[in-house]
Design a protein around this motif. Structure first.
Motif, PDB file in Angstrom:
ATOM      1  N   ASP A 138     -22.636  -8.656 -37.697  1.00  0.00           N
ATOM      2  CA  ASP A 138     -21.663  -8.872 -38.064  1.00  0.00           C
ATOM      3  C   ASP A 138     -21.150  -8.386 -39.383  1.00  0.00           C
ATOM      4  O   ASP A 138     -19.497  -8.654 -39.605  1.00  0.00           O
ATOM      5  N   ALA A 139     -21.745  -7.981 -40.136  1.00  0.00           N
ATOM      6  CA  ALA A 139     -20.743  -6.708 -41.227  1.00  0.00           C
ATOM      7  C   ALA A 139     -21.150  -6.295 -40.933  1.00  0.00           C
ATOM      8  O   ALA A 139     -20.208  -4.906 -41.532  1.00  0.00           O
TER       9      ALA A 139
ATOM     10  N   ILE B 240     -14.102 -10.487 -41.730  1.00  0.00           N
ATOM     11  CA  ILE B 240     -14.997 -10.839 -42.577  1.00  0.00           C
ATOM     12  C   ILE B 240     -14.362  -8.807 -41.542  1.00  0.00           C
ATOM     13  O   ILE B 240     -14.544  -8.338 -40.385  1.00  0.00           O
TER      14      ILE B 240
ATOM     15  N   ILE C 185     -18.303  -4.832 -44.355  1.00  0.00           N
ATOM     16  CA  ILE C 185     -18.723  -5.010 -46.078  1.00  0.00           C
ATOM     17  C   ILE C 185     -20.476  -5.443 -45.946  1.00  0.00           C
ATOM     18  O   ILE C 185     -21.144  -5.563 -45.358  1.00  0.00           O
ATOM     19  N   THR C 186     -20.523  -5.531 -48.013  1.00  0.00           N
ATOM     20  CA  THR C 186     -21.508  -5.482 -47.822  1.00  0.00           C
ATOM     21  C   THR C 186     -21.987  -7.167 -48.543  1.00  0.00           C
ATOM     22  O   THR C 186     -21.650  -7.471 -49.461  1.00  0.00           O
ATOM     23  N   THR C 187     -23.136  -7.527 -49.523  1.00  0.00           N
ATOM     24  CA  THR C 187     -23.420  -8.220 -50.051  1.00  0.00           C
ATOM     25  C   THR C 187     -22.832  -8.893 -50.915  1.00  0.00           C
ATOM     26  O   THR C 187     -22.680  -7.782 -52.403  1.00  0.00           O
TER      27      THR C 187
ATOM     28  N   ILE D 232     -19.151 -13.102 -49.984  1.00  0.00           N
ATOM     29  CA  ILE D 232     -20.222 -13.132 -48.268  1.00  0.00           C
ATOM     30  C   ILE D 232     -21.846 -12.308 -48.957  1.00  0.00           C
ATOM     31  O   ILE D 232     -22.029 -12.014 -50.228  1.00  0.00           O
TER      32      ILE D 232
ATOM     33  N   VAL E   3     -25.422 -11.110 -46.976  1.00  0.00           N
ATOM     34  CA  VAL E   3     -25.567 -10.411 -45.146  1.00  0.00           C
ATOM     35  C   VAL E   3     -26.540 -10.634 -44.928  1.00  0.00           C
ATOM     36  O   VAL E   3     -27.418 -10.089 -45.806  1.00  0.00           O
TER      37      VAL E   3
END
Length: 305
Positions: free
Chosen positions: A142-143, A163, A167-169, A195, A197
């Motif tokens: 999903d990321a 989302i 995207i990253t943690t 977020i 991940v």
């Protein structure tokens, strides 16, 4: 199943980071949906372990959980002191009281009387609502590709979080107007969703590239050929050159993560590792003994003894 992340992973609260990671990887290898398709119990156990590990792998998040600042889902505990702190910072003459008043209008009425003097007409007060902070764990894929998820709020309501791909943690999504209501005619605050991940048992993201380790057999290493390999888009066949050693890396261009602000994607890097069979039978052993007599070589030549 317990919500406590330590219990979910089967580790003690004082376990080291390495012990926590080892416990998570053990569960991931046993229960990942890709390895046990259709097994709902295994999938639930994997998801719970992934959420627990994601919370505990970050020292700061782990510390906040241990201190009771966030719950097992990573969401903030209710910020009960906000309005009192706001009034104290503004010079409320009643600061220092430990009890919260239920009627917020009374608090601000007292605040304005304290500034204007007893008996003066209470001024109209407007203030923006404060932002609310949340944490949301998403899956690795999903990321990579982007998704839409529902976030459950403390009051039971649910809001949709879109989302973005790549995207990253640690990145935060701002949902405007989804925070606490303003006072008077002040605007509603925002919801800030941080977020995290979850790790993937096969894929490892490094920037915009995806890395995997792909085992190959002895005959595939010696003779070369086409072997199947997973990618985030699905399975493909890759060409292994004859005479391949462990550590050789293949590159699949455009099979990585979409680059931010661009249409192209990163690459997938496949590190090959030669894997022995589970059992070396007599035939293979005899063949290698004969081969060594006439083809021996020193792979450690040049290394200090």
């Amino acid at each position: 199943m317990s919500d406590d992340p330590y219990s979910v992973l089967g580790v003690a609260k004082d376990s080291s980071d390495a012990e926590i990671k080892k416990a998570y990887r053990k569960i991931a290898k046993e229960c990942h949906p890709d390895l046990k398709p259709g097994d709902a119990e295994a999938e639930a156990k994997f998801k719970a372990a992934a959420a627990a590990y994601d919370l505990l792998k970050d020292p700061e998040t782990r510390k906040r959980y241990d201190n009771g600042e966030i719950d097992a889902s990573g969401q903030e505990r209710p910020q009960q002191q906000y309005y009192r702190d706001y009034a104290e910072a503004a010079g409320n003459p009643y600061r220092g009281h430990s009890t919260e008043q239920d009627d917020m209008s009374d608090i601000f009425a007292e605040f304005m009387r304290g500034r204007g003097g007893y008996g003066q007409r209470t001024q109209e007060f407007h203030a923006p609502g404060h932002n609310l902070n949340y944490s949301l764990q998403i899956s690795f894929l999903d990321a990579v590709f982007g998704a839409s998820q529902k976030l459950t709020l403390p009051d039971g309501n649910r809001i949709e979080v879109k989302i973005p791909a790549g995207i990253t943690t640690g990145q935060t999504i701002r949902l405007r107007g989804k925070g606490a209501p303003g006072y008077g005619e002040g605007p509603t605050g925002d919801a800030l969703v941080t977020i995290s991940v979850a790790d993937h048992p096969v894929f490892d993201r490094q920037g915009d590239d995806i890395h995997i380790t792909l085992p190959i057999s002895i005959d595939e290493a010696v003779l070369g050929g086409k072997v199947p390999a997973p990618t985030i888009d699905g399975g493909v066949n890759v060409s292994v050159p004859a005479g391949t050693s462990s550590g050789k890396t293949l590159r699949l261009r455009g099979k990585g993560v979409k680059k931010r602000g661009a249409s192209e994607r990163g690459d997938q890097l496949i590190e090959l590792t030669v894997t022995m069979p589970d059992k070396v039978d007599d035939e293979l052993k005899q063949f290698m003994e004969t081969w060594r007599e006439t083809h021996s070589y020193d792979p450690r030549k040049g290394m200090p003894s």
